[in-house]
Design an enzyme around this catalytic site. Structure first.
Site, PDB file in Angstrom:
ATOM      1  N   GLY A 189       0.774  -1.239   0.000  1.00 43.66           N
ATOM      2  CA  GLY A 189       0.000   0.000   0.000  1.00 43.66           C
ATOM      3  C   GLY A 189       0.805   1.288   0.000  1.00 43.66           C
ATOM      4  O   GLY A 189       0.382   2.279  -0.593  1.00 43.66           O
ATOM      5  N   GLU A 242       3.817   4.728   6.105  1.00 41.89           N
ATOM      6  CA  GLU A 242       2.633   3.873   5.922  1.00 41.89           C
ATOM      7  C   GLU A 242       1.561   4.609   5.125  1.00 41.89           C
ATOM      8  O   GLU A 242       1.500   5.836   5.115  1.00 41.89           O
ATOM      9  CB  GLU A 242       2.143   3.432   7.319  1.00 41.89           C
ATOM     10  N   ASP A 275      -5.713   2.284  10.227  1.00 38.77           N
ATOM     11  CA  ASP A 275      -7.137   1.997  10.369  1.00 38.77           C
ATOM     12  C   ASP A 275      -7.362   1.506  11.802  1.00 38.77           C
ATOM     13  O   ASP A 275      -7.500   2.311  12.718  1.00 38.77           O
ATOM     14  CB  ASP A 275      -7.475   0.947   9.296  1.00 38.77           C
ATOM     15  N   PHE A 332     -14.069   3.532   3.239  1.00 37.94           N
ATOM     16  CA  PHE A 332     -13.055   2.688   2.620  1.00 37.94           C
ATOM     17  C   PHE A 332     -12.540   3.453   1.424  1.00 37.94           C
ATOM     18  O   PHE A 332     -13.301   3.889   0.565  1.00 37.94           O
ATOM     19  CB  PHE A 332     -13.622   1.321   2.215  1.00 37.94           C
ATOM     20  N   VAL A 333     -11.223   3.683   1.379  1.00 35.59           N
ATOM     21  CA  VAL A 333     -10.659   4.518   0.323  1.00 35.59           C
ATOM     22  C   VAL A 333      -9.732   3.713  -0.584  1.00 35.59           C
ATOM     23  O   VAL A 333      -9.150   2.707  -0.177  1.00 35.59           O
ATOM     24  CB  VAL A 333      -9.909   5.740   0.902  1.00 35.59           C
ATOM     25  N   ASP A 393      -5.594  -0.218  -2.241  1.00 32.99           N
ATOM     26  CA  ASP A 393      -6.353  -1.080  -3.147  1.00 32.99           C
ATOM     27  C   ASP A 393      -7.695  -1.516  -2.581  1.00 32.99           C
ATOM     28  O   ASP A 393      -7.950  -1.401  -1.381  1.00 32.99           O
ATOM     29  CB  ASP A 393      -5.552  -2.364  -3.409  1.00 32.99           C
TER      30      ASP A 393
HETATM   31  P1  IMP Z   1      -4.836  -1.600  10.298  1.00 31.73           P
HETATM   32  O1  IMP Z   1      -3.921  -2.716  10.722  1.00 31.73           O
HETATM   33  O2  IMP Z   1      -6.278  -1.937  10.564  1.00 31.73           O
HETATM   34  O3  IMP Z   1      -4.458  -0.247  10.833  1.00 31.73           O
HETATM   35  O4  IMP Z   1      -4.848  -1.576   8.743  1.00 31.73           O
HETATM   36  C1  IMP Z   1      -3.844  -1.129   8.022  1.00 31.73           C
HETATM   37  C2  IMP Z   1      -3.848  -1.675   6.627  1.00 31.73           C
HETATM   38  O5  IMP Z   1      -5.152  -2.043   6.143  1.00 31.73           O
HETATM   39  C3  IMP Z   1      -3.384  -0.573   5.729  1.00 31.73           C
HETATM   40  O6  IMP Z   1      -1.988  -0.574   5.645  1.00 31.73           O
HETATM   41  C4  IMP Z   1      -4.081  -0.874   4.434  1.00 31.73           C
HETATM   42  O7  IMP Z   1      -3.293  -1.765   3.676  1.00 31.73           O
HETATM   43  C5  IMP Z   1      -5.375  -1.547   4.831  1.00 31.73           C
HETATM   44  N1  IMP Z   1      -6.503  -0.579   4.860  1.00 31.73           N
HETATM   45  C6  IMP Z   1      -7.098  -0.031   5.934  1.00 31.73           C
HETATM   46  N2  IMP Z   1      -8.073   0.826   5.571  1.00 31.73           N
HETATM   47  C7  IMP Z   1      -8.075   0.822   4.225  1.00 31.73           C
HETATM   48  C8  IMP Z   1      -8.860   1.533   3.239  1.00 31.73           C
HETATM   49  O8  IMP Z   1      -9.744   2.371   3.528  1.00 31.73           O
HETATM   50  N3  IMP Z   1      -8.558   1.271   1.940  1.00 31.73           N
HETATM   51  C9  IMP Z   1      -7.595   0.372   1.563  1.00 31.73           C
HETATM   52  N4  IMP Z   1      -6.837  -0.292   2.437  1.00 31.73           N
HETATM   53  C10 IMP Z   1      -7.088  -0.083   3.760  1.00 31.73           C
HETATM   54 MG    MG Z   2      -0.633  -0.867   4.134  1.00 37.09          MG
END
Ligand code: IMP
Ligand code: MG
Length: 184
Positions: free
Chosen positions: A52, A107, A111, A160-161, A167
């Protein structure tokens, strides 16, 4: 489905642009300057989490005007549709010995915070000279673990972006802007 229909379907999922190319460019210039000013010549290793963050990394490193090295690791967070289900796995590790560097983790989005929390704990255990986290996007309303970036370029609501490296099922990473994904 013929080619035109699949392109139409692809485009219909791009609901609306929420951050333009120009806005991204301006924020990255500012972040690059801040980083260049605050590390004054110390050994920097920019570490990006694939896939990402690859686009953000490419632009951020070119906005940094002091010497820096680049490293990549691959961390996968598992998703069921567009909802994170929690487990984080390192599928490709860094090649550098980070005890010689001031590490800046680059990063795409925070999320739930689980990915960065795990990756930061792993990197801290390797005793970097320092560790800071820069994220392009932050969705603080979705946090499951307490995690704060040192520098966050944009705070967004719970959408969700897609685009600019992010992606949905591996598509849309090549969009030059950040858009809201149409989940209908
Ligand atoms: P976390 O571990 O929940 O903080 O998620 C982080 C990872 O989830 C990010 O590095 C992204 O790869 C993916 N992610 C979280 N939200 C989104 C979104 O809105 N769009 C696309 N990928 C996301
Ligand atoms: Mg990521």
């Amino acid at each position: 489905m013929n080619t035109n229909e699949s392109i139409e379907k692809f485009n219909s999922k791009i609901k609306r642009v929420i951050i333009t190319e120009e806005e991204i460019r301006a924020a990255i210039q500012k972040a690059g300057k801040e980083i260049s000013d605050s590390y004054d010549g110390r050994p920097i290793l920019l570490v990006s989490i694939l896939k990402g963050a690859f686009v953000f990394m490419a632009d951020l490193c070119r906005a940094i005007t002091v010497p820096c090295e680049i490293g990549f690791m691959c961390a996968k967070s598992y998703y069921s549709g567009t909802v994170s289900v929690g487990a984080v796995k390192i599928t490709m590790d860094l090649e550098q010995d980070i005890s010689k560097y001031h590490v800046i983790l680059v990063e795409d989005i925070i999320d739930t915070g689980r990915t960065l929390n795990d990756v930061c704990n792993l990197l801290k255990a390797r005793n970097p000279l320092s560790l800071r986290v820069v994220t392009l996007l932050d969705k603080p309303s979705r946090r499951k673990v307490d995690f704060k970036a040192d520098l966050s370029l944009f705070t967004i609501p719970d959408y969700f972006v897609i685009g600019y490296g992010l992606d949905c099922a591996e598509y849309y990473r090549n969009l030059p802007y950040i858009a809201e994904y149409n989940e209908e």
